[in-house]
Design an enzyme around this catalytic site. Sequence first.
Site, PDB file in Angstrom:
ATOM      1  N   ASN A 230       0.823  -1.200   0.000  1.00 49.54           N
ATOM      2  CA  ASN A 230       0.000   0.000   0.000  1.00 49.54           C
ATOM      3  C   ASN A 230       0.862   1.257   0.000  1.00 49.54           C
ATOM      4  O   ASN A 230       0.559   2.240  -0.693  1.00 49.54           O
ATOM      5  CB  ASN A 230      -0.924  -0.002   1.221  1.00 49.54           C
ATOM      6  N   HIS A 288      -0.868  -7.197   5.851  1.00 49.35           N
ATOM      7  CA  HIS A 288      -2.030  -7.259   6.742  1.00 49.35           C
ATOM      8  C   HIS A 288      -1.656  -7.899   8.077  1.00 49.35           C
ATOM      9  O   HIS A 288      -2.456  -8.606   8.681  1.00 49.35           O
ATOM     10  CB  HIS A 288      -3.208  -7.974   6.086  1.00 49.35           C
ATOM     11  N   TYR A 297       0.600  -8.974  -2.641  1.00 47.85           N
ATOM     12  CA  TYR A 297       1.082  -7.713  -2.073  1.00 47.85           C
ATOM     13  C   TYR A 297       2.604  -7.577  -2.199  1.00 47.85           C
ATOM     14  O   TYR A 297       3.117  -6.490  -2.462  1.00 47.85           O
ATOM     15  CB  TYR A 297       0.655  -7.592  -0.615  1.00 47.85           C
TER      16      TYR A 297
END
Length: 818
Positions: A230, A288, A297
């Site tokens: 992210n 996460h 990811y």
Amino acid sequence: MDLRRPITRLSGPSADLSRRQTLSLAGAGAAAVVLPCSLAGSAAAADDPQAVAADDPYEPLLARAARQLTGGAFDPDDADFAAALAALDTQAAAWWRQIDVATGSKALWADLSPASDPAMFGQSYQRLRTLATAWATPGTSLTGDATVLAGLLDALRLLHTTGYNPARSESGNWWFWEIGAPRALMDTCVLLRAALPAEDLDAYLRTVARFVPNPDRRTNSPTLAETGANRADKAVIVALRGLLARDAGVLALARDGLSDVRDQGRNSLFRYATSGDGFYPDGSFVQHDSVAYTGTYGSVLLGSAGQLIALLAGSAHAVTDPAVSVLYDAVDRTFAPVVLDGLMMDAVRGRAISRERARDHTDGAVTVSYVLQLADGAPPSYADRWRAAAKGWILRNRETPYATLVGIPALARAKAVLDDPAVRPAERLTGHFVLADMDRVAHRRPGWACALSLSSKRIAAYEAGNGENLHGWYTGDGMTYLYDGDDLDAFGDGFWPTVDPYRLPGTTVDTRARADLGTGGGTSTLRPKNTVAGGAVLDARYGAAAMELIADGSTLRAKKAWFFVDNAVVALGAGITASDGRTVETIVENRNLHAEGAPRLIVDGHPQPARQGWSAPLTDASWAHLDGTGGYVFPTGGPLHALREERTGTWRALNTGADTGGSTTPVTRRYATLWFDHGPSPTSASYAYVLLPGATAATTGAWSRSRPVRIVANDATVQAVESPRLGLLAAHFWAAGAVGGLRADGPCTVLVRRRDDGISVAVADPGRTATTATVRLPFPVRQVVRADDTVEVAPGRRPVLTVRVAGSRGHTHAAELA
């Protein structure tokens, strides 16, 4: 080199991807090795930003960003490029025919209505990016078309007015507001920048600044620091905003976000993690907080960080953090062990296994493209090795050709490597890899590979949410992925919608009915209560792993162990106990035979029926063989059962996500299943079986008779095997105990190999509960040749190793003795 080969089992247009892969492939082609497209700026400007810095330091970088989307100049007559161009044109033209930019329209496309919904405008921006890419890429039916350009400008205004603007507050999934929509919007603005009215561009930049002011924080939760993929995604978004706004301060924010200058490097992408998200020194990648996520990811982080490094190279804002070597080292440590001939192992793809449009081959191809992207700006010592690895990955995947899975930018880079005779394709990676920080194990041999998906109170058994991974109940309970180098589609060819989710290979399960997972908004994980999950590796070749099973919502308990010895995997289970009155099963195999497969199954030399629906108990079976897969040996017999069945399911049953939901089209596949039936409410039941991947029937029968690997213990105290030929003894101790003269004073995993030239020992504490582990060897040791600084050895007739395991997070401690 022509990359096209027949596709044997996978189908579907490569342009139809999941949200994460749509975002990923948007940046899948860095600019350094391709010439610019005429609509994207000059080669000199992009390859030497300083050359025109006096006139405009931003336009050369914007041209480079545009080429990262279009791939630059290429030969449209080249068969591979022609196919990729046709795929882009087909998808873009279809969306162009369907678009509605009329005044008063509530959506650009009928299936993405209303545009005020974040999932709808998020996906709409992604389609506009595809249209803009086709408009900016020479050779499509939309290239340079004035009507298309006008329509794109109108469409952007409609989405801004109706859906995505600074006056709105976030609702629904934050990802669409802060990553999905702004990334696609900024990419589109880069491609259309010469034609965008200044007031429109300013409005879009203000919108993105509202929802992505920096890469460091979650806008809808300002105290939450962004991490991993992210953060990398947001850094690219902020960089593109800075370039379009011609704002050096914003560009600095983007660059510094990679290193987390704001928080003194606490969340740097170039820093090894010891807990939570990020890369770990042992090769693990977690996102996460508790999910093994190398394949999605982790790949996105590699791609976005690599893209930004390439984008800013040679400019005043180039990434110069020396710790970038962490990213470089991750290619070999983190990605190579879980990439097999270009596919990404499902054990590290999390909830993405439920995405119809992003299967193991797709995620693998994306990762390969990111490795080649990173190679463009990496030191030769890294880049040369990566290009050789990528060439091998691409050439060996004949079932799902790389060229069918990627767009023009990634294809251009791959062809440059494939056509370079100086780059010799690397052989398949072999070895044993314990990725202790994410509870994963990978064992790789020249012709096959095996991955274990474990879980613990540290690493989630599964992640589900936003309608994804509805049937992932047992994927982290010791699921065993067996990959045959001659059939790379075992898990990519309709496996997840058709496999019996209660019978995943390697798992021990309570057969209770389960409700769908993750049907609500947001994502959630299950972390089981067990501490033991992991193992040890010896000489980078042999391994032992264990997991204590504490079943979710059941009284089922079991102690499970796996031993990896050259071309065999020995699986043991003990202490299998439950009191719920339901049947408990251990699944040896549940093999995908594809749509029409009917391979011969032999049990103890006798062919079994090939008809669908056949089943039979195999109470006294010693071995079995399945053509095209390999052999299975049952050293202790047991209540074994076999089944052939044809199963039909839909991807929609696994994934109802707003932008990743599967289709309702039925998928049918055939399966061969072998399992142990422990009966209802078993007490201290056990099992033992051996996987012989790729073995012939004759080899399997001979192995069953000769037992080159012997089970020497299988109970609640210790599970162990030995191979006299290899001089190997491997054991997992659940408590203090002894086996074969080897003693341990408490829980630990131990492998010992005694040869003429010396003794090697490996010890780990996968439960992470001990301070020290004391191991006594069954033979004399004269001296210590080499030992980790955590290992103390007292030589003698009965040597003692004292291993300081505290704080080692389940990693292996090794010693070489004489």
